[in-house]
Motif scaffolding. Structure first.
Motif, PDB file in Angstrom:
ATOM      1  N   LYS A 261      16.208 -21.467 -14.776  1.00  0.00           N
ATOM      2  CA  LYS A 261      17.528 -22.159 -14.858  1.00  0.00           C
ATOM      3  C   LYS A 261      18.658 -20.993 -14.614  1.00  0.00           C
ATOM      4  O   LYS A 261      19.883 -21.358 -14.213  1.00  0.00           O
ATOM      5  CB  LYS A 261      17.827 -22.614 -16.320  1.00  0.00           C
ATOM      6  CG  LYS A 261      16.663 -23.994 -16.326  1.00  0.00           C
ATOM      7  CD  LYS A 261      17.257 -24.453 -17.921  1.00  0.00           C
ATOM      8  CE  LYS A 261      16.447 -25.818 -17.941  1.00  0.00           C
ATOM      9  NZ  LYS A 261      16.577 -26.289 -19.430  1.00  0.00           N
ATOM     10  N   THR A 264      20.939 -20.220 -10.751  1.00  0.00           N
ATOM     11  CA  THR A 264      21.951 -20.894 -10.078  1.00  0.00           C
ATOM     12  C   THR A 264      22.967 -20.085  -9.404  1.00  0.00           C
ATOM     13  O   THR A 264      23.309 -20.389  -8.287  1.00  0.00           O
ATOM     14  CB  THR A 264      22.877 -21.816 -11.128  1.00  0.00           C
ATOM     15  OG1 THR A 264      22.996 -21.071 -12.012  1.00  0.00           O
ATOM     16  CG2 THR A 264      22.278 -22.852 -11.746  1.00  0.00           C
ATOM     17  N   THR A 408      20.699 -26.703 -13.446  1.00  0.00           N
ATOM     18  CA  THR A 408      21.422 -26.612 -14.641  1.00  0.00           C
ATOM     19  C   THR A 408      21.167 -28.075 -15.509  1.00  0.00           C
ATOM     20  O   THR A 408      21.374 -27.728 -16.697  1.00  0.00           O
ATOM     21  CB  THR A 408      22.945 -26.415 -14.673  1.00  0.00           C
ATOM     22  OG1 THR A 408      23.596 -27.400 -13.961  1.00  0.00           O
ATOM     23  CG2 THR A 408      23.271 -25.162 -13.716  1.00  0.00           C
TER      24      THR A 408
END
Length: 431
Positions: A261, A264, A408
């Motif tokens: 995660k 990004t 996300t």
């Protein structure tokens, strides 16, 4: 792709573009039609396969053209990408440059009348015969700037495709055999997660994440699906089975820990370095990394094509294009011809590139032989499915921002697909 450079050299080239110019842009002989100077722009690093091959092509060109010099200017990909329409419409246009292929890039410039029609030269010099059908697709554009038909506006002299790079040492350490199926790949990733290792190197801020997504869609697709999406031969539906599977699976992989995660904000360079450093055991990306991994990775690694499908991301490489305002077009054609010669093509292949017209027996490096053999397998199966950002102008940025939301968890897969559909439909000609 690429609306943004899918090359390892991009970040370096952007930095070096202003500082390593062999000659400055413009100058007294800018646009000079003296027949004694070929102004050349490209953005390949000198240590890359293409850079090495083209440096040799410069020597060959000058040896066969006494009294003519090549005035080479090293540019960054982003530099050319952002300024090409303006520069090519001015007296500063070079005679020959490397440019990105696809509807949103070379297609747009051809539509605007900024590129020279190379159709007659391609036939006379036999470039059309040297390129396979899949590779030729990005050379030709119709009056709407859509690739695949119409006139020749560019010539790729190498090819590229995506594959799974994997750290053989790490897989061996945990008793994992090379995955042959998607189920085996998933099982391998589960094993790594159980050991506290994030298996997939990813870059949410650049092309890597969207290429995972597109490859997942390709496992449920066929050639007609690709043609609908890339060439507008039918309506593309982002809520169909292929895209829905891709979005749901990608989101699920994030939840399972296959993809971090925290990725990004990571860029392609970050993903590649994490593989080189042995931190991430698996990276799905392109042949443009091959030479660098061969040089920098200090462990045993190998590759395999994405399992369970004949389709993967890939195409002919970026294009040699001749600006309509080129002052020395004949010299530009001669240089392209040299880069398509057996000598330069064989060199490119042995340096870790994917040549389009090499002598297979002249490729002596074992890894290079495997790289080229896999490409030939894909090409013979019509397996090159291009890149997800190609269809419409500006779609790359949409894919980046929307895929980041999937990572996300701030956007559900269905909403993600709706956003893509809206942006895509807005950019398709005639919609």
């Amino acid at each position: 792709m690429l609306t943004v450079r899918r090359r390892v050299t991009a970040a370096v080239a952007v930095i070096l573009g202003g500082s390593l110019l062999l000659t400055s842009c413009g100058g007294s002989d800018s646009g000079s039609a003296d027949g004694k100077t070929l102004r050349l722009w490209h953005y390949e690093g000198p240590d890359s396969a293409m850079g090495a091959a083209w440096n040799e092509a410069v020597k060959e060109f000058e040896a066969t053209h006494p009294g003519v010099r090549v005035k080479f200017e090293e540019k960054g990909f982003e530099q050319i990408q952002k300024t090409a329409p303006m520069v090519l419409n001015s007296s500063d246009a070079p005679d020959l440059l490397e440019y990105n292929k696809g509807n949103a890039t070379a297609g747009q410039l051809s539509k605007q009348g900024l590129l020279t029609d190379l159709t007659a030269e391609a036939a006379e010099r036999g470039w059309d015969k040297k390129l396979s059908a899949g590779v030729r697709t990005t050379s030709r554009y119709d009056t709407d700037g859509v690739m695949g038909s119409g006139k020749w506006y560019g010539v790729p002299n190498y090819a590229e495709y995506t594959m799974v790079f994997y750290n053989k040492d790490l897989l061996g350490k945990y008793g994992i055999a090379e995955p042959k199926t998607l189920d085996e790949l998933t099982a391998a990733m589960d094993t790594f997660v159980a050991k506290g290792i994030t298996p997939l190197a990813n870059a949410g801020a650049e092309y890597v994440a969207q290429q995972y997504l597109y490859q997942l869609a390709l496992t449920k697709a066929d050639r007609s699906w690709v043609d609908s999406y890339e060439l507008y031969k039918g309506r593309n539906d982002f809520h169909d089975a292929a895209w829905t599977y891709a979005a749901n699976t990608f989101a699920d992989w994030v939840k399972k820990g296959y993809i971090s995660k925290k990725s990004t904000g990571a860029k392609a360079e970050d993903a590649g370095v994490s593989f080189i450093q042995g931190k991430a055991p698996i990276l799905f990306s392109g042949s443009w990394w091959f030479g660098r991994f061969r040089t920098e990775a200090k462990f045993d690694w190998s590759t395999f094509l994405w399992p369970g499908t004949n389709l993967t991301l890939g195409s002919g490489g970026n294009l040699w294009v001749v600006p309509e305002g080129s002052a020395n077009k004949d010299l530009a054609y001669d240089f392209i011809d040299i880069t398509m010669s057996k000598k330069i093509q064989n060199l490119l292949g042995n340096k870790g590139g994917v040549p389009v017209a090499a002598d297979p027996d002249a490729i002596t490096d074992p890894r290079s032989k495997s790289l080229i053999a896999d490409f030939n397998t894909l090409s013979s199966k019509d397996g090159l499915a291009f890149y997800p950002d190609w269809p419409v102008t500006g779609f790359y940025d949409v894919l980046v921002s929307e895929t980041q939301k999937l990572i996300t968890g701030s956007e559900k897969p269905d909403d993600f697909l709706t956003a893509l559909q809206k942006a895509y439909d807005k950019g398709v000609p005639g919609q």
